[in-house]
Enzyme design. Structure first.
Site, PDB file in Angstrom:
ATOM      1  N   ASP A  97       0.793  -1.234   0.000  1.00 44.85           N
ATOM      2  CA  ASP A  97       0.000   0.000   0.000  1.00 44.85           C
ATOM      3  C   ASP A  97       0.825   1.284   0.000  1.00 44.85           C
ATOM      4  O   ASP A  97       0.311   2.358   0.306  1.00 44.85           O
ATOM      5  CB  ASP A  97      -0.951   0.011   1.200  1.00 44.85           C
ATOM      6  CG  ASP A  97      -2.119  -0.936   0.996  1.00 44.85           C
ATOM      7  OD1 ASP A  97      -2.767  -0.845  -0.060  1.00 44.85           O
ATOM      8  OD2 ASP A  97      -2.369  -1.763   1.884  1.00 44.85           O
ATOM      9  N   ASP A 116      -7.034  -3.726  -5.145  1.00 43.84           N
ATOM     10  CA  ASP A 116      -6.596  -2.435  -4.601  1.00 43.84           C
ATOM     11  C   ASP A 116      -5.187  -2.061  -5.087  1.00 43.84           C
ATOM     12  O   ASP A 116      -4.838  -0.881  -5.188  1.00 43.84           O
ATOM     13  CB  ASP A 116      -6.557  -2.480  -3.065  1.00 43.84           C
ATOM     14  CG  ASP A 116      -7.713  -3.225  -2.424  1.00 43.84           C
ATOM     15  OD1 ASP A 116      -8.141  -4.250  -2.991  1.00 43.84           O
ATOM     16  OD2 ASP A 116      -8.161  -2.814  -1.345  1.00 43.84           O
TER      17      ASP A 116
END
Length: 369
Positions: free
Chosen positions: A74, A139
């Site tokens: 991330d 994601d």
């Protein structure tokens, strides 16, 4: 919210609201710390008021240690939503170096055998028996934008190539024939073959988690912007069309498009097994709204732009936009973090606010043209 949270400490980035209405914060190694500084940058962009720039700089620079972080995928959210906006709106030489070093760190998770960036480290699926050794989630498409930026800033084409290769693998293995999406794909670490397709935050393995679909739409719109490869535009359009045809009247989706439908069954320890309420997810709407403003321009399709404006009005209505002083000072209400994990259910989320503000910036820029 700035008053409520105090000075940045590296451990107090706003994330959501506790059950008692208090602000819930997180440390910098969570996946969400970049969204609050990013939101401050967008407010600066919307207002031109240097008070917001000063705060944005202060909250952004506390994240510098992340440039060497390799613990999960991330880093794009963590660094690019903060430093990427800083470099765009108030550039400093050190910002470029931090973005490049962060891209280098993210690239350590890329594997040539799977042709993908590993999202998470080892974990198990909800049935508690299926093991994931190389899980990749949709994601991850959002972290590729930082690789493109680093490639441009450094002149190193490797970052560009990794982003393209990862996006191609996602396109091949995460999308179904109708352009709905799997949340998680697990790869064999030796052969690189797909071992598993399913979900971690969606309703069931064969369902379509609405925020996952939003990441896909946004991700492939960005891929087309950065590469001008028409296959990415086609993917952005087809995944957006799937999303749009499954929306309720107010254009804010259910947290999963298939929740409670026949043929979709949650399993194991997932809280979705017992949680039956059909909640909306404003965060999925905000991400998609922002993406559609860009997709409308890139595809030269006014329908997407007009839909984005309607979504923005819906999110800004009293149904989703909180009153001042309420909602732990977040802008949007009624998002869903992860029902399967029994966390952040019908709560505000920092990333919902971030993409709502980004959508407002894109709307404002559109009106200038």
């Amino acid at each position: 919210m700035l008053d409520r949270v105090g000075e940045p400490t590296g451990k107090n980035y706003p994330r959501t609201m506790k059950d008692n209405g208090d602000l819930a914060v997180t440390g910098m190694y969570d996946w969400t710390p970049g969204f609050f500084p990013g939101s401050l940058w967008y407010i600066y962009e919307l207002t031109g008021d240097t008070i917001w720039r000063n705060q944005a700089e202060k909250w952004t620079t506390t994240l510098e240690p992340l440039k060497t972080f390799t613990g999960h995928h991330d880093l794009g959210f963590m660094v690019y939503c903060s430093y990427g906006n800083a470099e765009r709106l108030a550039p400093k030489p050190e910002y470029k170096d931090i973005i490049i070093e962060s891209a280098k760190s993210l690239s350590t998770r890329y594997d040539e055998r799977t042709k993908s960036i590993k999202s998470w480290n080892y974990r198990k699926a909800w049935n508690d028996t299926t093991e994931w050794f190389f899980p990749v989630i949709v994601d991850n498409m959002m972290n590729l934008e930082m690789l493109f930026a680093a490639s441009q800033l450094s002149g190193d084409k490797r970052y560009y190539d990794i982003a393209v290769t990862h996006a191609n693998s996602t396109m091949k293995n995460h999308l179904r024939e109708d352009y709905s999406s799997y949340h998680v794909v697990d790869y064999d670490t030796i052969t690189g073959n797909v071992k598993y397709q399913g979900t971690c935050q969606g309703f069931s393995d064969n369902s379509t988690w609405s925020r996952g679909q939003a990441w896909i739409i946004y991700g492939y719109t960005m891929m087309y912007r950065e590469t001008k490869d028409s296959k990415y535009l086609e993917t952005a359009i087809k995944t957006a069309d799937f999303y749009l045809k499954n929306l309720p009247e107010d254009l804010v989706p259910l947290w999963d498009f298939n929740v409670g439908e026949a043929g979709y069954t949650p399993e194991g320890k997932s809280y979705a097994v017992t949680f039956e309420e059909k909640l909306k997810d404003a965060s999925a709407a905000a991400i998609t709204c922002s993406a559609l403003f860009e997709l409308g321009q890139l595809a030269q399709n006014k329908t997407y732009t007009e839909t984005a404006i309607k979504m923005l009005h819906s999110l800004a209505s009293p149904a989703y936009r909180a009153q001042l002083g309420e909602n732990a000072d977040f802008l949007l209400m009624h998002s869903v973090g992860s029902i399967p994990h029994k966390v952040e259910i019908d709560k505000p989320l920092t990333y919902a606010d971030y993409y709502f503000l980004e959508a407002l910036v894109r709307y404002k820029n559109l009106k200038k043209e």
